[in-house]
Design a protein around this motif. Sequence first.
Motif, PDB file in Angstrom:
ATOM      1  N   ILE A 279       0.826  -1.214   0.000  1.00 26.15           N
ATOM      2  CA  ILE A 279       0.000   0.000   0.000  1.00 26.15           C
ATOM      3  C   ILE A 279       0.858   1.262   0.000  1.00 26.15           C
ATOM      4  O   ILE A 279       0.369   2.353  -0.326  1.00 26.15           O
ATOM      5  N   ILE A 280       2.156   1.140   0.314  1.00 26.97           N
ATOM      6  CA  ILE A 280       3.047   2.306   0.353  1.00 26.97           C
ATOM      7  C   ILE A 280       3.121   3.043  -0.990  1.00 26.97           C
ATOM      8  O   ILE A 280       3.100   4.282  -1.012  1.00 26.97           O
ATOM      9  N   TYR A 285       1.983   8.018  -3.933  1.00 27.45           N
ATOM     10  CA  TYR A 285       1.315   8.713  -5.041  1.00 27.45           C
ATOM     11  C   TYR A 285       0.326   9.763  -4.528  1.00 27.45           C
ATOM     12  O   TYR A 285       0.171  10.821  -5.145  1.00 27.45           O
ATOM     13  N   SER A 286      -0.334   9.467  -3.401  1.00 25.19           N
ATOM     14  CA  SER A 286      -1.268  10.462  -2.845  1.00 25.19           C
ATOM     15  C   SER A 286      -0.535  11.756  -2.507  1.00 25.19           C
ATOM     16  O   SER A 286      -1.087  12.853  -2.654  1.00 25.19           O
ATOM     17  N   HIS A 337     -13.096  -4.896  -1.642  1.00 28.99           N
ATOM     18  CA  HIS A 337     -13.610  -4.905  -3.013  1.00 28.99           C
ATOM     19  C   HIS A 337     -14.152  -3.538  -3.406  1.00 28.99           C
ATOM     20  O   HIS A 337     -13.876  -3.036  -4.497  1.00 28.99           O
ATOM     21  N   SER A 338     -14.953  -2.939  -2.525  1.00 25.32           N
ATOM     22  CA  SER A 338     -15.503  -1.620  -2.841  1.00 25.32           C
ATOM     23  C   SER A 338     -14.389  -0.581  -2.941  1.00 25.32           C
ATOM     24  O   SER A 338     -14.421   0.294  -3.809  1.00 25.32           O
ATOM     25  N   ALA A 339     -13.377  -0.674  -2.067  1.00 25.76           N
ATOM     26  CA  ALA A 339     -12.251   0.259  -2.127  1.00 25.76           C
ATOM     27  C   ALA A 339     -11.508   0.134  -3.456  1.00 25.76           C
ATOM     28  O   ALA A 339     -11.082   1.134  -4.037  1.00 25.76           O
ATOM     29  N   THR A 383      -9.973   9.103   1.397  1.00 24.61           N
ATOM     30  CA  THR A 383     -10.977   8.318   2.129  1.00 24.61           C
ATOM     31  C   THR A 383     -10.610   6.844   2.154  1.00 24.61           C
ATOM     32  O   THR A 383     -10.708   6.186   3.201  1.00 24.61           O
ATOM     33  N   GLN A 384     -10.153   6.301   1.048  1.00 24.17           N
ATOM     34  CA  GLN A 384      -9.865   4.872   0.983  1.00 24.17           C
ATOM     35  C   GLN A 384      -8.597   4.510   1.756  1.00 24.17           C
ATOM     36  O   GLN A 384      -8.561   3.490   2.455  1.00 24.17           O
ATOM     37  N   LEU A 385      -7.570   5.337   1.670  1.00 24.56           N
ATOM     38  CA  LEU A 385      -6.343   5.047   2.415  1.00 24.56           C
ATOM     39  C   LEU A 385      -6.590   5.097   3.918  1.00 24.56           C
ATOM     40  O   LEU A 385      -6.147   4.220   4.668  1.00 24.56           O
TER      41      LEU A 385
END
Length: 501
Positions: A279-280, A285-286, A337-339, A383-385
């Motif tokens: 996830i890094i 990128y964010s 899945h939604s993320a 929001t997802q992170l």
Amino acid sequence: MDEILNNSEIQTRGHHRDDEGDEEAAAAGAGADGGATAPLLAGVAPLGYSGRRRSHAGDLHVLSAAFLFIFSAYCAAQNLQSSVNTEGDLGTVSMGILYTSFTLFAVTASPVVTWLGSKRALVVGTSGYVIFILANLVPTWYTMVPASLYLGFSASIIWVGQGTYLTSAALSHARDNNLPEGQTLGNFNGEFWGMFASTQVIGNLISLALLRDGKDGGSVTGKNLLFVVFLGCMIVGIVLMCLLSKRDEKGNTAPTHSSFGAMMKYIVAPLKDRRMILIIPLIAYSGLQAAFVWAVFTKNIVTPVLGVSGVGGAMAIYGAADAVCALVAGRLTSGLHSATSIVSVGAILHAVVLFCPMGGLLGAAVPLFIGALWGVGDGVLHTQLSALLGLLFEDVKEAAFAQWRVWQSGAIAVIFFLSPNITLQAMLILMAIALIISFGSFLLLTLVVEKPSTTRSNQFQSGANFTVHLLHQCYQQPKQHILYARAIRNQKEMKYLSVDE
């Protein structure tokens, strides 16, 4: 099976008597307290009883409002640095120093937040933002550089504290109301990041109203008045921050780090988890995409077309799209899945901006259109992170959110230092490569998490079938109700990651 249950009955009778004794002791304890808690245990609260339990949703509202005031001022000031403090690239260099400091201090922010407590960390963290606004009233190397260094420290504290506080409130709300943790984290993060994204709207509209381009290319006017207004916003935000409930799940019972080695072991613990490694890139990128908007988009795309005074309007549209998207994305979040679907939408929109030449097609509308698309992607990422880190790393959430800020702020610093030295075309190529790598890594994360969670779901289903069998036996032998109750309790204590609740 009957013989086994009969033997279990003999073993559990003593436990049953102990349980009854515990219930009697609890009732006696309630009476010793004056009977205030007894009605609550019975499920009926006395008239006028206020109780001591925190309003988790109320804390979320106060936290969001505090960040709204503080960052309405800071985000607008940040957007203007590359356009207002241009002498010697003072604004851009100061922002690079700020985020380098942020990166270094974020490495050790998690034990500091654990020691201070998340609420006090939030209050202490606001001080750096006030000093930064004051430095912009007299922008020199002697004021901006020290202010940026200190803001890097305080920003690491406030953001790790924010992630910890928000996750604690969301999980407590889910447990108290028997709600799915993933969905509750999504809802809480959706509201917070929606409010936070609104700071770009409010702050930049204030900037648009007060700033005026100088005549014949001269310096802008109204800058000092603008920063005085920003200072007032900061003060309101600090007051709201002080009104938060004290919320520390670990609190004073958290183990202290007896040595530097023990502290570092705690800090780097999430890096031993392959989920964090995967996830890094998306975290980095964010930071890249946010800094691209603040440093490159405002200077190289907005200012040449709309002027310095137009930065506020373009960023207001960016913030409005960001806020709406954050609210919607938060509501739609229920699991990995939604993320994945939501992040995919954001990645596609950013790809449209990076890969499609739009200057000749849209002319003066380019800054507004790019700002809207980029805002949607930013709302998705935050929001997802935030929701995924809270869900995947609940046991080490301070360290996990510190990792978020380390990699994100490091990426932001890279953009601020690079932007004065490379062309816009080179920057777009860099952003495109980062987008491809980060999105690919995130898709791999979904595969890594999904496989073990499927296995755990099958194990859970086997446990549920066993519980149904026990229920059947308990109806035949009523005295075995303790076995059923304990089986249900053990089933609830089984923790597994739901891919999509």
